[in-house]
Design an enzyme around this catalytic site. Structure first.
Site, mmCIF file in Angstrom:
data_model
loop_
_atom_site.group_PDB
_atom_site.id
_atom_site.type_symbol
_atom_site.label_atom_id
_atom_site.label_comp_id
_atom_site.label_asym_id
_atom_site.label_seq_id
_atom_site.Cartn_x
_atom_site.Cartn_y
_atom_site.Cartn_z
ATOM 1 N N HIS A 1 -1.466 66.517 21.290
ATOM 2 C CA HIS A 1 -2.800 66.289 20.740
ATOM 3 C C HIS A 1 -3.658 67.536 20.824
ATOM 4 O O HIS A 1 -4.557 67.732 20.014
ATOM 5 C CB HIS A 1 -3.466 65.133 21.498
ATOM 6 C CG HIS A 1 -4.657 64.578 20.800
ATOM 7 N ND1 HIS A 1 -5.661 63.903 21.453
ATOM 8 C CD2 HIS A 1 -5.024 64.589 19.493
ATOM 9 C CE1 HIS A 1 -6.596 63.539 20.573
ATOM 10 N NE2 HIS A 1 -6.226 63.938 19.392
ATOM 11 N N GLU B 1 -7.418 54.485 43.665
ATOM 12 C CA GLU B 1 -6.424 55.103 44.537
ATOM 13 C C GLU B 1 -6.010 54.151 45.652
ATOM 14 O O GLU B 1 -6.738 53.226 46.008
ATOM 15 C CB GLU B 1 -6.984 56.390 45.155
ATOM 16 C CG GLU B 1 -7.149 57.527 44.176
ATOM 17 C CD GLU B 1 -7.601 58.807 44.857
ATOM 18 O OE1 GLU B 1 -7.239 59.875 44.362
ATOM 19 O OE2 GLU B 1 -8.334 58.728 45.859
ATOM 20 N N ALA C 1 6.354 61.750 26.834
ATOM 21 C CA ALA C 1 5.620 62.182 28.021
ATOM 22 C C ALA C 1 4.113 62.138 27.821
ATOM 23 O O ALA C 1 3.359 62.346 28.772
ATOM 24 C CB ALA C 1 6.046 63.606 28.408
ATOM 25 N N LYS D 1 -3.088 60.464 32.661
ATOM 26 C CA LYS D 1 -2.504 60.293 33.993
ATOM 27 C C LYS D 1 -3.506 60.430 35.138
ATOM 28 O O LYS D 1 -3.160 60.160 36.283
ATOM 29 C CB LYS D 1 -1.382 61.323 34.208
ATOM 30 C CG LYS D 1 -0.312 61.337 33.126
ATOM 31 C CD LYS D 1 0.751 62.381 33.426
ATOM 32 C CE LYS D 1 1.772 62.486 32.310
ATOM 33 N NZ LYS D 1 1.230 63.173 31.116
ATOM 34 N N ARG E 1 -11.022 57.327 46.313
ATOM 35 C CA ARG E 1 -11.708 57.161 45.032
ATOM 36 C C ARG E 1 -11.254 55.883 44.343
ATOM 37 O O ARG E 1 -10.197 55.321 44.682
ATOM 38 C CB ARG E 1 -11.432 58.378 44.147
ATOM 39 C CG ARG E 1 -11.975 59.686 44.706
ATOM 40 C CD ARG E 1 -11.513 60.881 43.902
ATOM 41 N NE ARG E 1 -10.077 61.061 43.959
ATOM 42 C CZ ARG E 1 -9.425 62.053 43.357
ATOM 43 N NH1 ARG E 1 -10.099 62.939 42.646
ATOM 44 N NH2 ARG E 1 -8.116 62.154 43.451
ATOM 45 N N LYS F 1 2.931 55.035 40.185
ATOM 46 C CA LYS F 1 1.665 54.301 40.196
ATOM 47 C C LYS F 1 1.734 53.010 39.384
ATOM 48 O O LYS F 1 0.814 52.196 39.411
ATOM 49 C CB LYS F 1 0.542 55.203 39.682
ATOM 50 C CG LYS F 1 0.246 56.378 40.618
ATOM 51 C CD LYS F 1 -0.767 57.329 40.040
ATOM 52 C CE LYS F 1 -1.076 58.451 41.019
ATOM 53 N NZ LYS F 1 0.108 59.263 41.364
#
Length: 737
Positions: free
Chosen positions: A314, A543, A363, A367, A540, A409
């Site tokens: 992008h 997390e 990919a 993130k 934060r 995650k």
């Protein structure tokens, strides 16, 4: 250079005649018979010419004398043997004299001594001058201790002895092999094992330690670094064997110790044969190719001679830089650069129609965890529906393999980013059920060192600025691996995938972030908490203290690669998943958005209906393996708007002739020729801080405002990913705090 060779030829001519004369003296103990001396005198001119031609043919005049070594001595031995043969032919065949055979042999031996000695004396003289210079300028050079007296250490020692780098002086070696202790290598002693490093550094005044053990386990490297850090010397290392493959060693390859060199992980072992067979000659599309992981995928794919690499991204600057780097390292590999947004399904469809990739590495993703908590809509659009767009096109155009780059995650997520990546894994798994010809797989791994947005570049910048280094929590832990390791295992996993698997990479042991910060401060030559403070800022939004590779229900199955596992997936209802996905799409995209995957009111106006995921088979065409990509230079004809139409509209806009040409009204707003405003109208009075981001957006046709209801969106995410624990309960509170 020519004058040097001329002098060398003259010296060789004198020395070979001297060798023949001395051979007679030695053979006859100083009483040379007249007939022997007369025969030598007749043969001498021809011997000189023939021997010098032999020297030149063997290459004795092409060597650089200051680097003379065993190769030059072997060449001298060959040349001396040929010269002795010439003397034999001249004296015993041509002149038919009774010339002494033993004198001929002695002549060859003396020639070897003279020719080899002449060449080595140049190198010896240069070394003596360097030693004298070092003694005189000792305060200007850095004394170097080399850890590792193996092949790499010996090679490094020879380079240092040549004074390829005048600022360094080799002082000694350290090696754990007891048999090498006390021996001499490159003119200096092997002093003992690594436990002696601190005392050797102190006794010899060492200013720099170079670790010359490219294949040593990282545990050994860590211990050496720890011993050196106690003394405050500069620590450097040679590259790993994998990074040096195919490249001649140069002094500029010596690099500072980096965090990646200390990460406690075993070396990745690749089945390069399978990877080569998988990639060689194929068209490979990489989305997010300008990012740290995407660009590394391109680099490692290029090693296996693909037919072409389609670099899709992008950001134009990142794609430009990634291609420039790839051009430098792999100029022969064909590369195509494509600027596109994965959320634009029509554009993605066109790209697949044009290039027909065999292999797709997806990919592209958002993130950054805290940023995506504040911009959850964008995370959903890109990570969920961007993945769906790329995967559907891969299926429609018959790609052989689709590989989603996922994250740890996604396991029991507490963040929007993690939840969207988990949904992306489910999307990929769903599409795999629709076909037997495209294998859809996901590869899940943890943090990669040095990637954009990771803690490592942040810590580096903070250390360079003098601190403080900010860590969220003293017990925060993460899995880490290097970008290179991660991509190597991604390629290996891609060769294994049959379809539907979620591959999990062995990430080793989790690392405490505060330990990482302390190590980086030490590597910079400073002391944690003394020279550079470490400040704890608090966790934060999104997390958690530690990441997981698997959910409690999943478990793993082993593969034939020791560092790759397969997560056992929990079944889910395809129909229910599609229904929730459709609801999520309706929440994040306007009703008249032209590129929605599921049904929308705006489709009729655009003249084509988008297909739901379950009906994507209708889009299927010829498999990529049976097609050719459009040749370079051909223009892409869009499925939604031909190039010629776009050009015509552009010309009309520029000439002011378009019916709906935009103008600026007296009030300063952009309007059409009919007077309608084309910019979003934002009404005051909306509370955008309490979980409901209500921004009325009115298009040219005057549709109802689009309301971004964050709470409703996160509720659907929770339905899609039941383990998502932070979506409803705490996210709104976090944003308020």
């Amino acid at each position: 250079m020519r004058s040097r060779r001329f002098y060398l030829v003259i010296l060789d001519a004198l020395l070979l005649n001297l060798a023949a004369f001395l051979a007679l003296i030695l053979r006859f103990e100083g009483k040379i018979p007249h007939v022997q001396l007369a025969t030598l005198q007749k043969a001498a001119p021809w011997l000189t010419v023939g021997s010098l031609l032999a020297y030149a043919a063997i290459g004795l005049y092409s060597f650089i004398l200051r680097y003379a070594s065993i190769d030059e001595l072997l060449a001298c031995a060959s040349a001396s043997a040929v010269s002795a043969g010439i003397l034999w032919v001249l004296t015993r065949v041509w002149l038919r004299a009774g010339y002494s055979r033993s004198a001929i042999i002695i002549t060859g031996v003396l020639e070897f001594i003279f020719a080899g000695g002449l060449r080595l004396s140049v190198r010896l003289g240069i070394r003596v001058l360097h030693r004298l210079s070092s003694m005189l300028d000792n305060h200007k050079t850095t004394r170097v201790l080399v850890v590792g007296a193996g092949d790499a250490g010996a090679f490094l020692g020879r380079e240092l002895s040549k004074r390829a780098d005048p600022s360094r002086q080799l002082a000694g070696y350290i090696d754990d092999d007891p048999s090498k202790k006390g021996s001499t290598l490159c003119g200096v002693k092997v002093l003992g094992g690594r436990e002696l490093i601190p005392s050797v550094i102190k006794d010899l005044g060492i200013g720099e330690v170079i670790i010359a053990m490219p294949s040593a386990p990282r545990e050994v490297i860590r211990e050496v670094v720890s011993l050196c850090q106690e003394t405050g010397v500069t620590i450097r290392t040679l590259p790993r064997l994998l990074d040096m493959a195919g490249k001649p060693f140069e002094m500029n390859m010596i690099k500072d110790i980096e965090l990646e060199d200390l990460l406690g992980r075993p070396e990745v072992k690749l089945d390069t044969g399978n990877i080569s067979a998988f990639i060689n000659g194929k068209r490979v599309l990489v989305t997010g190719a300008g990012g740290s992981i995407g660009s590394e995928i391109c680099r490692q794919v290029a090693r296996f001679s693909p037919g072409s690499i389609i670099m899709l991204g992008h950001g134009e600057n990142s794609i430009f830089e990634a291609k420039m780097a790839l051009d430098r390292e792999f100029p022969a590999v064909r590369k195509e650069t494509v600027i596109a947004d994965v959320r634009d399904s029509a554009r993605i469809n066109d790209i697949f129609a044009l290039y027909r990739p065999h292999i797709v590495f997806h990919a592209a993703a958002h993130k950054h965890v805290p940023l995506m908590e504040d911009n959850s809509i964008e995370a959903i659009k890109t990570n969920v529906f961007g993945t769906l767009n790329v995967a559907r096109s891969a299926l429609a155009y018959g790609a052989e393999k689709f590989v989603l780059i996922s994250t740890d995650k996604a396991v029991n997520p507490t963040s929007v980013m993690g939840a969207t990546k988990r949904v992306a894994e489910m999307v990929v798994r769903l599409l795999d059920t629709l076909t037997d010809r495209t294998a859809f797989v996901s590869v899940r791994f943890g943090n990669v060192l040095g990637s954009r947005g990771s803690v490592v570049p942040v810590f580096k910048q903070q250390i360079e600025n003098g601190g403080p280094v900010t860590v969220t929590h003293p017990e925060m832990r993460r899995y880490f691996m290097t970008i290179s390791e991660a991509v190597q295992l991604v390629l290996q996993a891609a060769t294994m995938g049959k379809g539907g698997e979620v591959f999990v990479l062995d990430m080793g042991e989790p690392v405490k972030i505060v330990d990482l910060a302390e190590q980086m401060i030490r590597l910079s030559g400073r002391v944690p908490y003394k020279d550079i403070p470490i400040v704890f800022t608090g966790i934060r939004p999104g997390e958690k203290l530690f990441e997981e590779i698997l959910t409690a229900e999943e478990g793993t199955a082993a593969t034939h690669h020791s560092q790759i596992y397969i997560a056992k997936q929990k079944p889910f209802s395809v129909e229910e998943f599609q229904r929730k996905l459709e609801k999520l799409e309706s929440l994040v995209f306007p009703a008249n958005y032209p590129f929605r995957v599921f049904g929308s009111t705006g489709e009729a106006a655009n003249g084509h209906a988008r297909q739901p995921a379950a009906e994507v088979k209708a889009l299927c065409s010829t498999p990529a393996s049976e097609t050719e990509a459009v040749p370079a230079g051909h223009r892409l004809i869009s499925a939604t708007q031909p190039v010629e139409s776009c050009n015509q509209v552009m010309e009309e806009i520029l000439s002011g002739e378009h019916e709906a040409a935009t103008s600026i009204s007296e009030e300063g707003r952009a309007t059409t020729s009919s007077g309608k405003s084309t910019l979003p109208s934002i009404e005051p009075g909306y509370d955008v801080l309490n979980g409901r981001f209500e921004v009325p957006v009115t298009g040219a046709e005057g549709e109802s405002p689009l309301v971004y209801n964050r709470e409703e969106i996160l509720k659907v995410l929770k339905e899609l990913v039941p383990s998502y624990v932070n979506g409803i309960e705490s996210t709104v509170g976090d944003s308020q705090g």
